[in-house]
Write a protein that holds these residues in place. Structure first.
Motif, PDB file in Angstrom:
ATOM      1  N   ARG A 189       0.840  -1.201   0.000  1.00 19.16           N
ATOM      2  CA  ARG A 189       0.000   0.000   0.000  1.00 19.16           C
ATOM      3  C   ARG A 189       0.877   1.253   0.000  1.00 19.16           C
ATOM      4  O   ARG A 189       0.606   2.232  -0.690  1.00 19.16           O
ATOM      5  CB  ARG A 189      -0.924  -0.015   1.215  1.00 19.16           C
ATOM      6  CG  ARG A 189      -2.333   0.433   0.842  1.00 19.16           C
ATOM      7  CD  ARG A 189      -3.241   0.433   2.033  1.00 19.16           C
ATOM      8  NE  ARG A 189      -2.643   1.135   3.153  1.00 19.16           N
ATOM      9  CZ  ARG A 189      -3.086   1.052   4.409  1.00 19.16           C
ATOM     10  NH1 ARG A 189      -4.096   0.283   4.692  1.00 19.16           N
ATOM     11  NH2 ARG A 189      -2.497   1.733   5.368  1.00 19.16           N
TER      12      ARG A 189
ATOM     13  N   LYS B 211       2.354   1.779  -3.358  1.00 17.00           N
ATOM     14  CA  LYS B 211       1.338   2.304  -4.267  1.00 17.00           C
ATOM     15  C   LYS B 211       1.118   3.796  -4.007  1.00 17.00           C
ATOM     16  O   LYS B 211       1.054   4.611  -4.927  1.00 17.00           O
ATOM     17  CB  LYS B 211       0.030   1.534  -4.056  1.00 17.00           C
ATOM     18  CG  LYS B 211      -0.684   1.201  -5.347  1.00 17.00           C
ATOM     19  CD  LYS B 211      -1.843   0.276  -5.035  1.00 17.00           C
ATOM     20  CE  LYS B 211      -2.795   0.189  -6.202  1.00 17.00           C
ATOM     21  NZ  LYS B 211      -3.997  -0.602  -5.819  1.00 17.00           N
TER      22      LYS B 211
ATOM     23  N   LYS C 131       4.034   5.915  -5.317  1.00 16.94           N
ATOM     24  CA  LYS C 131       4.602   5.527  -6.621  1.00 16.94           C
ATOM     25  C   LYS C 131       5.283   6.694  -7.335  1.00 16.94           C
ATOM     26  O   LYS C 131       6.283   6.523  -8.007  1.00 16.94           O
ATOM     27  CB  LYS C 131       3.564   4.842  -7.505  1.00 16.94           C
ATOM     28  CG  LYS C 131       2.308   5.628  -7.815  1.00 16.94           C
ATOM     29  CD  LYS C 131       1.415   4.776  -8.713  1.00 16.94           C
ATOM     30  CE  LYS C 131       0.213   5.541  -9.210  1.00 16.94           C
ATOM     31  NZ  LYS C 131      -0.714   5.952  -8.118  1.00 16.94           N
TER      32      LYS C 131
END
Lengths: 292, 311
Positions: free
Chosen positions: B16, B19, B22
């Motif tokens: 997570r 992500k 990113k």
């Protein structure tokens, strides 16, 4: 501070201290003054009295001579190109990397930091690096002076420390306002870090302007030499004292004034930017050394 | 079972985080790629020091020769020459150069006149920004036999001219003087900063006890910046073998090679000029490993003395 009673001993101390420091500064700077002064002298005056700081007869002959061929102009152009392009490129990469690694919530941050710091302690050395530069197709191209030194780990760490010391609230409020990570970097972090950015840019620019080793390692085509390499050809090798067998028998050694003028030309750009950025760099250098 | 779910949970959290971040990973990607290609790939290239590397065969096609190149290095008389030269230039750096920025900082700290202080600082920083080529070139034009300012002065005062540039005896003094010229001023920055942090009350107390200014320097300022001095010394020791390829290379000539050749210049001549890639890589490898061991050792030493160390 108690300054009401200044003892005699203290006064003597001051006089000696001020004098010694003044002499030190003079000794460090006089060689430059001598070179600049001699570059504007006539050859005749130099031959007569070689220890001069300021010429009595002002002459531009040496400069006319070195700019009469395009050798030095071309080298200057190459140095300027590499310096401007290299500094922009290095700052772009260093800022991105430094900002990314300054984010405390990044998973793997310690690992990446170690990866970078380790390259300061150990490296593959001259020959393996040469082979990589060769394999990446950079030999004999000006890119060889830029790409293999894209990021200086020390400079990156200084920037990173600076970014880490910015108040955390700045970023958070921008985030709440919906700014992306790039938005935060370019609209908030960079504008708040201009002193650090100016300092590191100066460091990069000076390194690129002074580049010598990489040019002799990676560029054999003399038409692509930056000004530092040319300077060595003109001053050091032409003195007839050479090490690597390059000979200059067919070319008469240049006159002393020409050598002096070449030194000046290779130095002036650094001296021009120095006063503008001086107020920043002491602070910047400090950050790096204390918190690196 | 339980630990598996925890692991799974942590893994999930990491994913997570990745992500979420990113864009940050995208930002550091070019930098990491750079370090990988131009710093880590060359490290893997060190394997050619165990090969008989032929450029047209590449690393995968060249024959393995074990420690042959290292044996050749350690038995060669050149090795002891470059080892001795490197060690002596390093000793000059530590014994002669290292204390100078500290002394200049102590002196600058006593200057109350801020304009004078800043003027001196501006002037003594300048040489740091000149390339080694410029520093060596200026030395050349000043020291040359015919018409150099130094030899003209020597002659003017009725002494015999000295061939500084092609003389074994003058190589080391010239080397260390140039290092002082270029770096002494710049080196004061860090010590001056450390001095700024000294508690002024300590000076008041010392004054009450009747300490004059020299004694204040010795008993207050110097001990107060001890840890910075030690850190700088570690950094210097870690740099033991980095004596400046450019600087030494520019000063070298056929007549001072016996005292001037160091590891880096040797690697350059043996490797790139004579094409002995594997052998000179072995020389560089040896140098790098010794350097790494020295940093680790110096850092341990600093920690034993109760200082922070650098990592």
């Amino acid at each position: 501070m108690l300054r009401d009673k200044i003892s005699v001993g203290s006064k003597i101390f001051d006089v000696v201290n001020y004098t010694l420091l003044g002499l030190l500064a003079l000794v460090m700077v006089i060689p430059f003054v001598h070179v600049v002064g001699s570059s504007f002298a006539t050859s005749a005056e130099i031959a007569e009295t070689s220890f001069l700081l300021f010429p009595t007869e002002f002459s531009l002959n040496a400069y006319k001579y070195i700019f009469s061929t395009d050798t030095i102009l071309r080298a200057l152009l190459i140095s300027v190109t590499v310096t401007v392009g290299g500094t922009l490129w290095s700052m772009f990469l260093s800022t991105l990397t430094a900002y990314g690694l300054s984010r405390k919530d990044l998973v793997g941050r310690r690992f990446f930091n170690f990866l970078i710091v380790f390259t300061i302690l150990f490296n593959g050395g001259m020959i393996p690096t040469f082979l990589v530069v060769e394999q990446t197709g950079l030999l004999n191209s000006l890119w060889a002076l830029i790409i293999p030194v894209s990021i200086n780990a020390f400079n990156m760490i200084i920037l990173r420390s600076f970014f880490m010391n910015l108040p955390a609230g700045l970023e958070e409020s921008a985030k709440i306002d919906g700014a992306s990570d790039f938005g935060i970097l370019f609209r908030i972090v960079i504008p708040c870090s201009l002193p650090a950015i100016a300092t590191i840019s100066l460091f990069y620019a000076v390194t690129y302007w002074n580049t010598y080793m990489h040019a002799i390692l990676y560029i054999s085509d003399s038409a692509k030499w930056p000004v530092q390499v040319l300077l060595r050809q003109i001053v050091v090798l032409a003195s007839g004292i050479n090490y690597d067998g390059a000979t200059y028998t067919d070319v008469p050694p240049p006159e002393v004034t020409v050598k002096m003028a070449t030194i000046v030309v290779a130095t002036v750009p650094v001296l021009l930017v120095y006063p503008f950025l001086q107020k920043y760099f002491a602070k910047g250098a400090l950050l790096g050394s204390v918190k690196g | 079972m339980e630990s598996a779910t925890i692991k799974k949970g942590r893994k999930h959290e990491i994913l997570r985080n990745i992500k979420k971040n990113k864009l940050i990973y995208l930002m550091i990607l070019p930098g990491i790629v750079y370090f990988f290609i131009y710093k880590y790939l060359p490290m893997s290239g060190l394997v050619i020091s165990f090969q008989d590397y032929k450029p047209y065969l590449g690393i995968s096609g060249s024959d393995w020769v074990g420690f042959e190149h290292f044996e050749r290095l350690f038995t060669s008389p050149d090795f002891w020459m470059i080892f001795r030269n490197t060690l002596i230039l390093f000793a000059l750096q530590i014994i002669i150069f290292f204390p100078i920025p500290i002394i200049i900082s102590l002196m600058l700290n006593e200057v109350r006149h801020s304009l004078y202080k800043r003027g001196i600082q501006t002037l003594i920083y300048i040489p740091h920004f000149m390339s080694w080529v410029v520093i060596v070139s200026i030395s050349y034009v000043m020291l040359t036999l015919d018409g150099g300012i130094i030899n003209s002065l020597i002659e003017y005062f009725g002494f015999e001219k000295i061939n500084f540039l092609m003389n074994e005896e003058w190589f080391r003094p010239m080397y260390i003087l140039q290092v002082i010229w270029r770096e002494a001023g710049w080196g004061t920055i860090i010590f001056l900063a450390a001095i700024t942090g000294v508690d002024p009350q300590l000076y008041e107390a010392a004054k009450m006890d009747g300490a004059n200014r020299l004694r204040q320097m010795w008993h207050i300022t110097l001990p107060a910046i001890r840890s910075v001095i030690i850190i700088m010394l570690i950094l210097k020791i870690g740099d033991v073998l980095e004596l400046g390829f450019e600087h030494v290379y520019l000063l070298l000539n056929a007549s001072n090679r016996e005292v001037g050749e160091i590891f880096d210049t040797y690697v350059y001549t043996a490797g790139l000029q004579q094409g002995q890639f594997s052998y000179s890589t072995a020389v560089g490898f040896f140098k790098g490993v010794v350097g790494l061991i020295l940093v680790i050792f110096a850092n341990r030493l600093a920690k034993r003395f109760g200082e922070e160390g650098i990592y």
